[in-house]
Design a protein around this motif. Sequence first.
Motif, PDB file in Angstrom:
ATOM      1  N   ARG A 103      81.992  33.396  43.306  1.00 55.14           N
ATOM      2  CA  ARG A 103      80.418  33.749  43.630  1.00 55.14           C
ATOM      3  C   ARG A 103      79.553  33.989  44.185  1.00 55.14           C
ATOM      4  O   ARG A 103      78.569  33.842  44.636  1.00 55.14           O
ATOM      5  CB  ARG A 103      80.645  33.513  42.025  1.00 55.14           C
ATOM      6  CG  ARG A 103      81.077  34.571  41.142  1.00 55.14           C
ATOM      7  CD  ARG A 103      80.205  34.214  39.203  1.00 55.14           C
ATOM      8  NE  ARG A 103      78.907  34.442  39.890  1.00 55.14           N
ATOM      9  CZ  ARG A 103      77.966  35.208  38.783  1.00 55.14           C
ATOM     10  NH1 ARG A 103      79.186  35.022  37.343  1.00 55.14           N
ATOM     11  NH2 ARG A 103      77.181  34.830  38.461  1.00 55.14           N
ATOM     12  N   PHE A 104      80.444  31.684  44.781  1.00 55.63           N
ATOM     13  CA  PHE A 104      79.220  31.362  45.697  1.00 55.63           C
ATOM     14  C   PHE A 104      79.486  32.565  47.629  1.00 55.63           C
ATOM     15  O   PHE A 104      78.357  33.284  47.826  1.00 55.63           O
ATOM     16  CB  PHE A 104      79.441  29.996  46.446  1.00 55.63           C
ATOM     17  CG  PHE A 104      79.121  29.572  46.627  1.00 55.63           C
ATOM     18  CD1 PHE A 104      77.214  28.872  46.838  1.00 55.63           C
ATOM     19  CD2 PHE A 104      79.083  29.499  48.052  1.00 55.63           C
ATOM     20  CE1 PHE A 104      77.025  28.030  47.682  1.00 55.63           C
ATOM     21  CE2 PHE A 104      78.321  28.519  49.663  1.00 55.63           C
ATOM     22  CZ  PHE A 104      76.930  28.028  48.893  1.00 55.63           C
ATOM     23  N   MET A 144      74.799  15.344  49.144  1.00 63.87           N
ATOM     24  CA  MET A 144      75.746  14.595  48.085  1.00 63.87           C
ATOM     25  C   MET A 144      76.201  13.056  48.864  1.00 63.87           C
ATOM     26  O   MET A 144      76.704  12.423  48.281  1.00 63.87           O
ATOM     27  CB  MET A 144      76.548  15.273  47.532  1.00 63.87           C
ATOM     28  CG  MET A 144      77.688  15.742  48.562  1.00 63.87           C
ATOM     29  SD  MET A 144      79.205  16.185  47.525  1.00 63.87           S
ATOM     30  CE  MET A 144      78.326  18.154  47.549  1.00 63.87           C
ATOM     31  N   THR A 155      74.341  25.919  54.054  1.00 64.67           N
ATOM     32  CA  THR A 155      74.145  25.845  52.663  1.00 64.67           C
ATOM     33  C   THR A 155      74.905  25.181  52.201  1.00 64.67           C
ATOM     34  O   THR A 155      74.533  23.836  51.749  1.00 64.67           O
ATOM     35  CB  THR A 155      74.290  27.224  51.989  1.00 64.67           C
ATOM     36  OG1 THR A 155      73.779  28.409  52.475  1.00 64.67           O
ATOM     37  CG2 THR A 155      74.037  27.171  50.535  1.00 64.67           C
ATOM     38  N   ILE A 172      83.596  14.402  44.949  1.00 69.42           N
ATOM     39  CA  ILE A 172      83.237  15.485  45.083  1.00 69.42           C
ATOM     40  C   ILE A 172      83.785  16.393  45.912  1.00 69.42           C
ATOM     41  O   ILE A 172      83.093  17.572  45.729  1.00 69.42           O
ATOM     42  CB  ILE A 172      81.860  15.402  45.066  1.00 69.42           C
ATOM     43  CG1 ILE A 172      81.261  14.784  43.647  1.00 69.42           C
ATOM     44  CG2 ILE A 172      80.996  16.547  44.242  1.00 69.42           C
ATOM     45  CD1 ILE A 172      79.546  14.315  43.803  1.00 69.42           C
ATOM     46  N   LEU A 194      74.272  21.051  50.834  1.00 63.83           N
ATOM     47  CA  LEU A 194      74.531  20.536  49.806  1.00 63.83           C
ATOM     48  C   LEU A 194      75.602  18.854  50.328  1.00 63.83           C
ATOM     49  O   LEU A 194      75.458  17.886  49.362  1.00 63.83           O
ATOM     50  CB  LEU A 194      75.816  20.998  49.064  1.00 63.83           C
ATOM     51  CG  LEU A 194      74.462  22.273  48.575  1.00 63.83           C
ATOM     52  CD1 LEU A 194      76.138  23.553  48.103  1.00 63.83           C
ATOM     53  CD2 LEU A 194      73.858  21.906  47.781  1.00 63.83           C
ATOM     54  N   ARG A 229      85.255  22.782  42.352  1.00 59.30           N
ATOM     55  CA  ARG A 229      83.855  23.294  41.021  1.00 59.30           C
ATOM     56  C   ARG A 229      83.071  24.028  41.429  1.00 59.30           C
ATOM     57  O   ARG A 229      81.853  24.651  41.071  1.00 59.30           O
ATOM     58  CB  ARG A 229      83.833  22.764  39.507  1.00 59.30           C
ATOM     59  CG  ARG A 229      85.461  22.658  39.218  1.00 59.30           C
ATOM     60  CD  ARG A 229      84.900  21.766  37.550  1.00 59.30           C
ATOM     61  NE  ARG A 229      84.439  20.515  37.664  1.00 59.30           N
ATOM     62  CZ  ARG A 229      83.670  20.295  36.765  1.00 59.30           C
ATOM     63  NH1 ARG A 229      84.053  20.582  35.174  1.00 59.30           N
ATOM     64  NH2 ARG A 229      83.481  18.663  36.965  1.00 59.30           N
ATOM     65  N   ILE A 230      82.372  22.556  42.577  1.00 59.75           N
ATOM     66  CA  ILE A 230      81.336  23.650  43.197  1.00 59.75           C
ATOM     67  C   ILE A 230      80.844  25.024  44.101  1.00 59.75           C
ATOM     68  O   ILE A 230      79.626  25.639  43.693  1.00 59.75           O
ATOM     69  CB  ILE A 230      81.021  22.653  44.242  1.00 59.75           C
ATOM     70  CG1 ILE A 230      80.807  20.837  43.305  1.00 59.75           C
ATOM     71  CG2 ILE A 230      79.902  22.697  44.755  1.00 59.75           C
ATOM     72  CD1 ILE A 230      80.818  19.918  44.333  1.00 59.75           C
TER      73      ILE A 230
END
Lengths: 742, 365
Positions: free
Chosen positions: A185-186, A153, A145, A175, A149, A180-181
């Motif tokens: 929780r992720f 990006m 995952t 980035i 991402l 913050r990405i």
Amino acid sequence: MRFAVAHKTATYLMVGFAYLAMTTGGGVSPGIALGGLVLLLASWWWEPPRINYDKWSWVWTAASVFALAYCVLTAIVTGDFLGVGAQFLTWLIVAKGFNRKAARDWQQMYLLAFLMLVAGSVLNPELTYGLCFLGFVVSSTWAMTLFHLRREMEDNLLVKHAADRASERVEVRRILDSRRIVGGRFFFGTGLLSFGVFLAAAALFLALPRVGIGFFLKSRSGLTLAGFSDGVKLGGHGVIKNDSTVVMRVQIDPKFGGRSAPQIHWRGVAFDRYSKGNWTRSQRAPETKQRLEQGQVRDRRSLNYDRPAISIPEIDTLATTLVRQDIWLDPLDSDVLFGASLPRIVEYPHVVRRRGTTNERNDEIRLPHGSTIHYSVWSELVPPPPEQLRAASGPLPRGYEVYLQLDEPGKPPEITARTRAKALEITRGLTNNYDKAVAIQTWLTTNLTYTLVLEDPGIQEPVDYFLFDRKKGHCEYFASGFAILARAAGIPVRQVNGFLGGEWNEYQGYVAVRAGDAHSWDEVYFPGVGWVTFDPTPSATVDVLGRGGDGWRARLSRMMDTLRFQWTKWVIEYDLASQLELFKTVGGAIKSAALTVKAAVVSAKDAVLAYWPIGAGLGVGLIGFLVLRRRRSGPGMETGRARRTRVRSTVAEVFDQVAAALAKAGVARDAALTPRELATRMAQRGDPGAPQVGELVELYYVAEWGGRRDPAAEVRAQILAAEIRQALDAARRARRTSGATA
Amino acid sequence: MGIWARLRRRLRPPRRLSFTREGRLIVVLSVGVGFAAINTGNNLLYLLLGWLLSFIIASGILSELTLKRLTVQRRPPPRVFAGDPFLMEVVIQNGKENRASFSIEVEDLVGTTPIDKRCYFLKIPAAKSQRTSYRHTFARRGHYTLTGYRLATKFPFALFRKSRDVDAPLEIIVYPSRVAVPRPIPRTTSRGESTADRLGRRGEFHGLRERRAGDDRRDIHWRSSARTGRLLVREYEDELARRVVIGVDNALPEDVRDAVTDGALTPAAETQVSAVERAISVAASLAASYLEIGWTVELCARGLHVAPGVGRIHEAKIARALALLPYVSDEVAFAALPPKIESVLITPRSVAASGRPAATTVMDV
């Protein structure tokens, strides 16, 4: 966690688990495995700006070429293509870990990790593979995952636009360093997802049809363990080590299980010929008499021993009177199948074609297997009563004279005269073979002692040395001594190797037989009755299955073995028969549930018919409720979710407080008056705090209806509210003062 | 919406799936592992096969959840001009209250074809919206319809790209391109800021407005200006003295019009079409220029007449009319240009046409 660090961590976890899955099974030499792991860990720090990849690329290229050449040569010389392939994979993953330049390199790491997992499926059938697989599933979900991402990006689409200047790419590094990405929780969410993936994988694993015939192709060399061997050679010296590796797990009728149950002789190989301290299987030994039934799923063999063959219905009947054992046997050097003495029926997965030739003699059962095998055995555990054995008489069946062999035909006698004399001395005056055998057994157990420390007999005949000089030995000496003495006394006997006892596992209800449980004993033939087990080795301190103790270490050890057993049972040895059994169980459960539901429906129907007015009323009510609910949530109507109380903004809350204060001061807002109209009216009347109210109202509109949260506006609203309160207080004080003056 | 359109819409699959390179690799690996598992009977290979398959299934479920309850708003700028890049603002709202959406692509659709630009959103937090924009250019004026948008994602494992087309028609009028064109010297009234010989200036009083460049100083309403602190001028209904009629010839020969319709323009036809387009652009730019200085502008073309008017709204009206101005035959009559009023006729240089009216100024472009 920073995005780049999260991605790197997940990737290394994924690779690490795959690496351990491949190497912990022993398929890769410990030195290479450990070295590879250390290098893999070291590669974590091998990256820019500390390292310039381009500067080192030629070193890695040269080393890779060398590694490839070495592995090809090694594979050709040793023929161990799988092991060498695993070593080359180790090199590749290390090299890739040190060269993580671009997205392509990360991708190749994932592919290598998968290949390591595939290699591990052959090299490591242990529970560690399962644990590593679980870790791999979780970490690969994170890694894939995050990699997706990251590549999106890096490669594509993060472009910042502005109307007054050209579009520009957003700096990716910023980035990648963002916290913050992805956060807790992720990881929690994707962890749950990966758990779901694991469960789905398990379900698919159980459901995928086992139509393969490749049972013969999964070949691994058997374990060479201290303990059981397919042959007996007396005369060695040294100390026999007690290997605690579990080689066989047996689920048995609870009547014969439990920690207080007596030990069982797990019969394996049997020998008829003795020569120079060696027990072997002679070509003259009777072949195992058996009846083979081949089915679609399982094959069944029934052993006849010295009796005539029986029909299939008789076999079925016989099975009901015997003790059943389900056995999971790990691969050993021998292809023999074990069973509680004496086994009568053996059932195992259907074999389309048998690999190699088997030499089944002396009532052995053999089935070549390269990995753990699951089979069932039905045995006669209870020996015939002594009276029946004493009364046994008659001629030996044809070919059974080999069980009386002492010396090699045509060669000088090996068995010493004093051994023969001892046999006659022990059995003097006894009239039947049973009493003679018991006497020999008693003499051995009372006059000789057990030891694992062996001494070299030199040129002396080993049994003679054991019986008269050393007077100490292990089970093979005792069994050999018994056999030689019995044969010298004219009793047909053969030596048997197998396992004795085991450890009862209370968590799953099975007997764990370890390599150290290897044992030798004898079988004496009684005409008309059959073979009977005689164990002349003196009893050890523990002669029940309750070995290992009840301490926490022993319990933990048994618990771990339970896990291993479940792994073997449900993963390694899950076959078509297990699958059919599982489907049958699941189907039965579904059928049972369906019947329960059906019964409930029928009873509900009966109840409705009995009380139909109430039923009709409830039905109409239910339909009405559903229709009403549907209409309420239909298009154009607010849904239940949308009707929830809207959370008011901070500025709106301040405004509410101010409105309350204004109402208290006599400047209440009518229902028909908007906040802005109220502010205008206050300005027109020159009410105290009117300018601040006007400004606050505008902030209120922006915050509450503009859809944007502005911290500066919230601060300003607080200031305005304070000013309004001050103005109202001042006006109140002024009124009081003027009232007092009047 | 017609029956067929509705039927097509109903029959259209709700999702599209296309495999990526990684997805194809996973499928190949699954087939290979499956074959090896069946061939060898190695249960651990079955376990791996189960993982690969469930990985694909989980990817499908998660991508579905990712695309769920996402809504998109596209906000074009108020005016879009042919040939000028513009920024289309795209706002995406995540309606899920507890779950963020990752890696979302948004594409505008013309029919079922996406336009060449794609917006990417890395993360849309739960119950939040994100905005970005893409730069696009319409080469020609006219009426464009973006029929909807496509939401797509390769999340979570980039095994395949799942997309969902959403019908959300967005009408965009692309105005004629803007060109710098000087205003012709007035032929019917006096020039410059001189006010001595300006006639017909006084009509019915209309109201007050802020002073713009070119306004007569005598129209300043000093009292109101003093009170408000801004220069305000009186407006009269009669503005003939500062009124212009702009005519543009939109005639094209029939073969050229057919070529335009068929999309098979020859170089010669292309030249004529470009000339007409240039004339229309000049007309639009000129109208804007006149309106900027407060003139009343009227627009005439073949089959088109825009009544006189002032202000920005009128400018938009003219621009819109010109944006949608069709090519016609020169048999279509030109509205007569009123006499005694400043008029400018813009004619495409390489297009011969009959029936052009007389004008005080003719610009051949």
